[in-house]
Motif scaffolding. Structure first.
Motif, mmCIF file in Angstrom:
data_model
loop_
_atom_site.group_PDB
_atom_site.id
_atom_site.type_symbol
_atom_site.label_atom_id
_atom_site.label_comp_id
_atom_site.label_asym_id
_atom_site.label_seq_id
_atom_site.Cartn_x
_atom_site.Cartn_y
_atom_site.Cartn_z
ATOM 1 N N GLY A 56 0.889 -1.094 0.042
ATOM 2 C CA GLY A 56 -0.070 -0.040 -0.050
ATOM 3 C C GLY A 56 0.782 1.352 -0.026
ATOM 4 O O GLY A 56 2.115 1.230 0.172
ATOM 5 N N VAL A 57 0.161 2.397 -0.251
ATOM 6 C CA VAL A 57 1.056 3.735 -0.448
ATOM 7 C C VAL A 57 -0.090 4.740 -0.037
ATOM 8 O O VAL A 57 -1.319 4.689 -0.196
ATOM 9 C CB VAL A 57 1.581 3.779 -1.521
ATOM 10 N N GLU A 58 0.492 6.006 0.401
ATOM 11 C CA GLU A 58 -0.497 7.141 0.423
ATOM 12 C C GLU A 58 -0.166 8.035 -0.757
ATOM 13 O O GLU A 58 0.951 8.073 -1.300
ATOM 14 C CB GLU A 58 0.127 8.075 1.913
ATOM 15 N N THR A 59 -1.437 8.576 -1.185
ATOM 16 C CA THR A 59 -1.399 9.504 -2.131
ATOM 17 C C THR A 59 -2.261 10.422 -2.109
ATOM 18 O O THR A 59 -3.536 10.326 -1.683
ATOM 19 C CB THR A 59 -1.758 8.632 -3.521
ATOM 20 N N TRP A 60 -1.957 11.788 -2.647
ATOM 21 C CA TRP A 60 -2.783 12.899 -2.618
ATOM 22 C C TRP A 60 -3.762 12.629 -3.954
ATOM 23 O O TRP A 60 -3.004 12.736 -4.837
ATOM 24 C CB TRP A 60 -2.269 14.196 -2.841
ATOM 25 N N TYR A 61 -5.043 12.922 -3.800
ATOM 26 C CA TYR A 61 -5.791 12.823 -4.865
ATOM 27 C C TYR A 61 -6.674 14.220 -4.899
ATOM 28 O O TYR A 61 -7.704 14.587 -3.783
ATOM 29 C CB TYR A 61 -7.000 11.597 -4.780
ATOM 30 N N PRO A 62 -6.303 15.170 -6.139
ATOM 31 C CA PRO A 62 -7.209 16.415 -6.016
ATOM 32 C C PRO A 62 -8.701 16.148 -6.324
ATOM 33 O O PRO A 62 -8.835 14.994 -6.785
ATOM 34 C CB PRO A 62 -6.481 16.839 -7.066
ATOM 35 N N PHE A 63 -9.508 17.130 -5.942
ATOM 36 C CA PHE A 63 -10.922 16.976 -6.199
ATOM 37 C C PHE A 63 -10.943 17.156 -7.726
ATOM 38 O O PHE A 63 -12.266 16.927 -8.167
ATOM 39 C CB PHE A 63 -11.459 18.157 -5.423
ATOM 40 N N PHE A 64 -10.209 17.854 -8.373
ATOM 41 C CA PHE A 64 -10.065 17.882 -9.975
ATOM 42 C C PHE A 64 -8.805 17.353 -10.281
ATOM 43 O O PHE A 64 -7.759 18.222 -10.095
ATOM 44 C CB PHE A 64 -10.567 18.907 -10.425
ATOM 45 N N ILE A 65 -8.691 16.418 -11.096
ATOM 46 C CA ILE A 65 -7.534 15.931 -11.692
ATOM 47 C C ILE A 65 -7.194 16.525 -13.201
ATOM 48 O O ILE A 65 -8.202 15.966 -13.840
ATOM 49 C CB ILE A 65 -7.404 14.246 -11.710
ATOM 50 N N ILE A 66 -6.563 17.166 -13.211
ATOM 51 C CA ILE A 66 -6.128 17.810 -14.591
ATOM 52 C C ILE A 66 -5.451 16.616 -15.669
ATOM 53 O O ILE A 66 -4.705 15.652 -15.082
ATOM 54 C CB ILE A 66 -4.926 18.817 -14.525
ATOM 55 N N PRO A 67 -6.294 16.664 -16.723
ATOM 56 C CA PRO A 67 -5.885 15.435 -17.527
ATOM 57 C C PRO A 67 -4.507 15.325 -17.934
ATOM 58 O O PRO A 67 -3.707 16.655 -17.933
ATOM 59 C CB PRO A 67 -6.630 15.632 -18.799
ATOM 60 N N PRO A 68 -3.621 14.310 -18.219
ATOM 61 C CA PRO A 68 -2.241 14.270 -18.472
ATOM 62 C C PRO A 68 -1.812 15.323 -19.684
ATOM 63 O O PRO A 68 -2.620 15.168 -20.606
ATOM 64 C CB PRO A 68 -1.855 13.122 -18.657
ATOM 65 N N LYS A 69 -0.543 15.517 -19.981
ATOM 66 C CA LYS A 69 -0.153 16.354 -21.263
ATOM 67 C C LYS A 69 -0.222 15.682 -22.470
ATOM 68 O O LYS A 69 -0.575 16.117 -23.498
ATOM 69 C CB LYS A 69 1.274 16.734 -20.890
ATOM 70 N N ARG A 70 -0.064 14.069 -22.466
ATOM 71 C CA ARG A 70 -0.232 13.663 -23.654
ATOM 72 C C ARG A 70 -1.425 13.645 -24.543
ATOM 73 O O ARG A 70 -1.205 14.099 -25.792
ATOM 74 C CB ARG A 70 -0.076 12.069 -23.560
ATOM 75 N N PRO A 71 -2.671 13.649 -23.850
ATOM 76 C CA PRO A 71 -3.788 13.875 -24.996
ATOM 77 C C PRO A 71 -3.922 15.172 -25.448
ATOM 78 O O PRO A 71 -4.571 15.765 -26.499
ATOM 79 C CB PRO A 71 -4.768 13.743 -24.106
ATOM 80 N N ASN A 72 -2.984 16.409 -24.826
ATOM 81 C CA ASN A 72 -3.139 17.815 -25.296
ATOM 82 C C ASN A 72 -1.802 18.030 -26.337
ATOM 83 O O ASN A 72 -1.787 19.073 -26.768
ATOM 84 C CB ASN A 72 -2.983 18.558 -24.298
ATOM 85 N N ARG A 73 -1.203 17.025 -26.753
ATOM 86 C CA ARG A 73 -0.092 17.255 -27.882
ATOM 87 C C ARG A 73 -0.658 17.540 -29.063
ATOM 88 O O ARG A 73 -1.738 16.916 -29.497
ATOM 89 C CB ARG A 73 0.818 15.774 -27.736
ATOM 90 N N MET A 74 0.025 18.554 -29.935
ATOM 91 C CA MET A 74 -0.792 18.693 -31.209
ATOM 92 C C MET A 74 0.500 19.171 -31.794
ATOM 93 O O MET A 74 1.360 19.900 -31.685
ATOM 94 C CB MET A 74 -1.744 19.525 -31.223
#
Length: 210
Positions: free
Chosen positions: A16-34
């Motif tokens: 297991g591990v602790e992780t911060w989860y935002p209430f809004f996760i910004i999509p990763p950069k890859r889908p925004n590549r153009m």
């Protein structure tokens, strides 16, 4: 240790591990590549700011799937006391419920080297139960199943979704955990084994291709 005829079984590992989860996760950069013209402007890509609203989740899983999802109370710090009394106590109960006839000494606990995990207040009670610790090399997130597999998968699935309440975020995290097939939880432990071998073969040096 974990070879087919070795003394330890992958099915005995709990990680297991602790992780911060935002209430809004910004999509990763890859889908925004153009592609853009050399005179054109680059597309604007949002990045999370330091004041973004978020909560810490601790997720534990084993060979059969998720075991425990704990949410650290707001404005609270993860300490050894909280980790033992609130997180590991849930893990122990979940294991006993899932495997009532198996001794606690069969449990192999794998977590990283964060302070609350290595504190005496954490290790002594677990050793008293006979639970064994699997050592984790420092600064090696590529050898932690939660870091190289589970957390990225969850954040990718939650990307672009906005949550107003912690109850909604928790419900989404739990739901996504349970949509992951049991075979994937088993497969990641085998992949972890491969990574360990590659690390040993490279004498702890840098390598690619996983």
């Amino acid at each position: 240790m974990h070879e087919p005829h070795g003394p330890k079984r992958l099915s005995d590992i709990v990680t297991g591990v602790e992780t911060w989860y935002p209430f809004f996760i910004i999509p990763p950069k890859r889908p925004n590549r153009m592609w853009v013209d050399w005179k054109g402007d680059r597309p604007v890509v949002l990045r999370p700011g330091p004041q973004i609203r978020k909560r810490m989740f601790t997720v534990f899983f084993n060979y059969s799937g998720p075991l425990v999802v704990d949410i650290l109370p707001q404005d609270t710090t993860m300490t050894a006391t909280y980790y033992v009394q609130n997180v590991l106590s849930q893990v122990k109960s979940a294991i006993n419920e899932q495997r009532p006839k198996v001794s606690a000494s069969r449990t192999l606990l794998l977590h990283d080297n964060a302070g609350p995990h290595k504190a005496r207040a954490t290790t002594q009670p677990l050793r008293g139960l006979g639970i064994q610790f699997l050592s984790h090399p420092a600064y090696s997130p590529d050898l932690a199943q939660c870091d190289f597999w589970l957390s990225p998968i969850l954040k990718d699935r939650l990307a672009g979704r906005k949550f107003d309440r912690i109850q909604d975020l928790a419900k989404a995290v739990n739901s996504e955990l349970r949509t992951i097939p049991e075979e994937d939880y088993q497969d990641v432990l085998r992949k972890w084994q491969i990574r360990l071998k590659r690390c040993i073969e490279s004498h702890g040096g840098y390598f690619e291709g996983l």
